[in-house]
Design a protein around this motif. Structure first.
Motif, PDB file in Angstrom:
ATOM      1  N   THR A  34      -1.665   6.120   8.767  1.00 29.03           N
ATOM      2  CA  THR A  34      -0.274   5.691   8.880  1.00 29.03           C
ATOM      3  C   THR A  34       0.048   5.260  10.307  1.00 29.03           C
ATOM      4  O   THR A  34       0.771   4.277  10.526  1.00 29.03           O
ATOM      5  CB  THR A  34       0.664   6.830   8.440  1.00 29.03           C
ATOM      6  OG1 THR A  34       0.340   7.210   7.098  1.00 29.03           O
ATOM      7  CG2 THR A  34       2.117   6.386   8.482  1.00 29.03           C
ATOM      8  N   ALA A  35      -0.497   5.985  11.290  1.00 30.19           N
ATOM      9  CA  ALA A  35      -0.280   5.614  12.691  1.00 30.19           C
ATOM     10  C   ALA A  35      -0.919   4.265  13.000  1.00 30.19           C
ATOM     11  O   ALA A  35      -0.327   3.417  13.685  1.00 30.19           O
ATOM     12  CB  ALA A  35      -0.844   6.694  13.611  1.00 30.19           C
ATOM     13  N   VAL A  36      -2.130   4.049  12.494  1.00 30.16           N
ATOM     14  CA  VAL A  36      -2.797   2.761  12.699  1.00 30.16           C
ATOM     15  C   VAL A  36      -1.989   1.641  12.055  1.00 30.16           C
ATOM     16  O   VAL A  36      -1.818   0.561  12.631  1.00 30.16           O
ATOM     17  CB  VAL A  36      -4.229   2.805  12.133  1.00 30.16           C
ATOM     18  CG1 VAL A  36      -4.845   1.402  12.098  1.00 30.16           C
ATOM     19  CG2 VAL A  36      -5.099   3.740  12.958  1.00 30.16           C
ATOM     20  N   ALA A  37      -1.472   1.896  10.862  1.00 32.48           N
ATOM     21  CA  ALA A  37      -0.659   0.886  10.181  1.00 32.48           C
ATOM     22  C   ALA A  37       0.570   0.534  11.004  1.00 32.48           C
ATOM     23  O   ALA A  37       0.950  -0.643  11.115  1.00 32.48           O
ATOM     24  CB  ALA A  37      -0.243   1.404   8.804  1.00 32.48           C
ATOM     25  N   HIS A  38       1.194   1.544  11.597  1.00 29.63           N
ATOM     26  CA  HIS A  38       2.370   1.291  12.440  1.00 29.63           C
ATOM     27  C   HIS A  38       1.997   0.392  13.615  1.00 29.63           C
ATOM     28  O   HIS A  38       2.753  -0.519  13.986  1.00 29.63           O
ATOM     29  CB  HIS A  38       2.928   2.619  12.938  1.00 29.63           C
ATOM     30  CG  HIS A  38       4.122   2.475  13.836  1.00 29.63           C
ATOM     31  ND1 HIS A  38       5.372   2.120  13.373  1.00 29.63           N
ATOM     32  CD2 HIS A  38       4.246   2.617  15.191  1.00 29.63           C
ATOM     33  CE1 HIS A  38       6.214   2.056  14.389  1.00 29.63           C
ATOM     34  NE2 HIS A  38       5.561   2.353  15.500  1.00 29.63           N
ATOM     35  N   ASP A  72       0.856  -1.176   0.000  1.00 28.12           N
ATOM     36  CA  ASP A  72       0.000   0.000   0.000  1.00 28.12           C
ATOM     37  C   ASP A  72       0.898   1.233   0.000  1.00 28.12           C
ATOM     38  O   ASP A  72       1.755   1.369   0.884  1.00 28.12           O
ATOM     39  CB  ASP A  72      -0.894  -0.011   1.239  1.00 28.12           C
ATOM     40  CG  ASP A  72      -1.703   1.263   1.366  1.00 28.12           C
ATOM     41  OD1 ASP A  72      -2.509   1.534   0.462  1.00 28.12           O
ATOM     42  OD2 ASP A  72      -1.509   1.988   2.360  1.00 28.12           O
ATOM     43  N   PRO A  73       0.743   2.135  -0.959  1.00 34.11           N
ATOM     44  CA  PRO A  73       1.689   3.254  -1.070  1.00 34.11           C
ATOM     45  C   PRO A  73       1.635   4.232   0.097  1.00 34.11           C
ATOM     46  O   PRO A  73       2.633   4.887   0.392  1.00 34.11           O
ATOM     47  CB  PRO A  73       1.275   3.942  -2.381  1.00 34.11           C
ATOM     48  CG  PRO A  73      -0.143   3.514  -2.609  1.00 34.11           C
ATOM     49  CD  PRO A  73      -0.248   2.139  -2.049  1.00 34.11           C
ATOM     50  N   LEU A  74       0.500   4.342   0.778  1.00 36.96           N
ATOM     51  CA  LEU A  74       0.395   5.296   1.886  1.00 36.96           C
ATOM     52  C   LEU A  74       1.022   4.750   3.158  1.00 36.96           C
ATOM     53  O   LEU A  74       1.823   5.425   3.812  1.00 36.96           O
ATOM     54  CB  LEU A  74      -1.073   5.651   2.144  1.00 36.96           C
ATOM     55  CG  LEU A  74      -1.330   6.540   3.371  1.00 36.96           C
ATOM     56  CD1 LEU A  74      -0.668   7.909   3.190  1.00 36.96           C
ATOM     57  CD2 LEU A  74      -2.829   6.690   3.620  1.00 36.96           C
ATOM     58  N   ARG A 108      -3.462  -3.303   4.357  1.00 39.61           N
ATOM     59  CA  ARG A 108      -4.541  -2.325   4.211  1.00 39.61           C
ATOM     60  C   ARG A 108      -5.362  -2.735   3.001  1.00 39.61           C
ATOM     61  O   ARG A 108      -4.839  -2.855   1.892  1.00 39.61           O
ATOM     62  CB  ARG A 108      -3.978  -0.922   4.015  1.00 39.61           C
ATOM     63  CG  ARG A 108      -5.072   0.150   3.909  1.00 39.61           C
ATOM     64  CD  ARG A 108      -4.485   1.511   3.604  1.00 39.61           C
ATOM     65  NE  ARG A 108      -5.524   2.527   3.458  1.00 39.61           N
ATOM     66  CZ  ARG A 108      -5.413   3.591   2.666  1.00 39.61           C
ATOM     67  NH1 ARG A 108      -4.304   3.787   1.958  1.00 39.61           N
ATOM     68  NH2 ARG A 108      -6.396   4.462   2.580  1.00 39.61           N
ATOM     69  N   LEU A 109      -6.660  -2.947   3.228  1.00 38.16           N
ATOM     70  CA  LEU A 109      -7.534  -3.373   2.142  1.00 38.16           C
ATOM     71  C   LEU A 109      -8.025  -2.189   1.322  1.00 38.16           C
ATOM     72  O   LEU A 109      -8.359  -2.329   0.155  1.00 38.16           O
ATOM     73  CB  LEU A 109      -8.734  -4.144   2.701  1.00 38.16           C
ATOM     74  CG  LEU A 109      -8.403  -5.387   3.534  1.00 38.16           C
ATOM     75  CD1 LEU A 109      -9.685  -6.084   3.957  1.00 38.16           C
ATOM     76  CD2 LEU A 109      -7.492  -6.331   2.770  1.00 38.16           C
ATOM     77  N   ALA A 134      -5.322  15.211   4.850  1.00 37.43           N
ATOM     78  CA  ALA A 134      -3.918  15.010   5.224  1.00 37.43           C
ATOM     79  C   ALA A 134      -3.831  14.463   6.645  1.00 37.43           C
ATOM     80  O   ALA A 134      -3.015  13.574   6.936  1.00 37.43           O
ATOM     81  CB  ALA A 134      -3.145  16.323   5.104  1.00 37.43           C
ATOM     82  N   ALA A 135      -4.681  14.981   7.526  1.00 35.08           N
ATOM     83  CA  ALA A 135      -4.720  14.461   8.895  1.00 35.08           C
ATOM     84  C   ALA A 135      -5.213  13.019   8.898  1.00 35.08           C
ATOM     85  O   ALA A 135      -4.712  12.178   9.663  1.00 35.08           O
ATOM     86  CB  ALA A 135      -5.624  15.331   9.764  1.00 35.08           C
ATOM     87  N   GLY A 136      -6.189  12.731   8.043  1.00 28.53           N
ATOM     88  CA  GLY A 136      -6.671  11.358   7.935  1.00 28.53           C
ATOM     89  C   GLY A 136      -5.567  10.409   7.515  1.00 28.53           C
ATOM     90  O   GLY A 136      -5.462   9.287   8.032  1.00 28.53           O
ATOM     91  N   ASP A 137      -4.725  10.858   6.585  1.00 24.87           N
ATOM     92  CA  ASP A 137      -3.599  10.018   6.152  1.00 24.87           C
ATOM     93  C   ASP A 137      -2.627   9.772   7.303  1.00 24.87           C
ATOM     94  O   ASP A 137      -2.059   8.680   7.430  1.00 24.87           O
ATOM     95  CB  ASP A 137      -2.865  10.682   4.986  1.00 24.87           C
ATOM     96  CG  ASP A 137      -3.663  10.639   3.691  1.00 24.87           C
ATOM     97  OD1 ASP A 137      -4.665   9.897   3.636  1.00 24.87           O
ATOM     98  OD2 ASP A 137      -3.283  11.348   2.741  1.00 24.87           O
TER      99      ASP A 137
END
Length: 214
Positions: free
Chosen positions: A92-96, A42-44, A107-108, A85-88
């Motif tokens: 990213t924090a959730v992914a971490h 996932d690129p983000l 990430r689906l 941008a805040a959502g991204d």
């Protein structure tokens, strides 16, 4: 003497051309490998994407990992109140935090994630994950954003990853509608047809990528 020099120069030229061809082949293969890796990320967030999750399933299927589907609650207000941008940043924090699971996280799409969990107590792992996701995220503006998660778990299905994801998704929908946060798939209680009435059931998009029985 001139013939010998000419032969040496010719040999050097042939060797140089051979080395150049091998170098170009190496670069091409490296670039192809990088593209293939990128196609599975996932690129983000840098997590695995659908294709990457399918690859991980193929590798982990012999150990029969539990399949987990995570859907964020309260994410839309983050976008509405603080911007995309805040959502991204929150995603990213959730992914971490998802990277802490013993297994492979993906990430689906949107605010939906999945994981293949190789843990002797997957329910406890899900509780720890839910607590980690609920931790506030401080934004560059100084504001604090918070989301929670609805999590569904399902055992590995002999029918393949798509079937196990559908089971976990149905359990996640029960966790969301009953506000319990976490639910383990129960074929007597979880109705796929009911879950499929949601506006978007993103895990179903995985079917073409992972197939049935992989």
């Amino acid at each position: 003497m001139s013939d010998a020099i000419a032969s040496c120069l010719l040999l050097i030229g042939v060797l140089a051309l051979f080395c150049w061809d091998r170098y170009c082949l190496y670069v091409a293969r490296s670039e192809l490998a990088a593209l293939q890796r990128a196609a599975r990320r996932d690129p983000l967030t840098g997590l695995a994407n659908r294709a990457g999750l399918a690859d991980a399933w193929t590798q982990l299927a012999p150990v029969r990992p539990w399949v987990v589907v995570v859907d964020l609650d309260g994410f839309k207000p983050v976008n509405d109140n603080h911007g995309h941008a805040a959502g991204d940043i929150v995603l990213t924090a959730v992914a971490h935090r998802l990277r802490t699971v013993h297994g492979v996280a993906a990430r689906l799409g949107g605010d939906e994630f999945a994981a293949l969990v190789c843990d002797p107590d997957p329910t406890a792992a899900a509780r720890q994950l839910a607590a980690a996701i609920a931790a506030p995220v401080r934004l560059p503006s100084g504001a604090v954003a918070s989301v929670t998660a609805s999590i569904g778990l399902a055992p590995a299905s002999p029918a393949g990853l798509a079937a196990a994801l559908a089971d976990a998704d149905a359990a996640m929908y029960r966790a969301k509608t009953t506000r319990t946060g976490i639910a383990v798939f129960d074929p007597r209680r979880d109705d796929h047809a009911t879950a499929d009435t949601r506006p978007t059931v993103r895990v179903r998009d995985l079917a073409p990528a992972v197939g049935v029985g992989r």
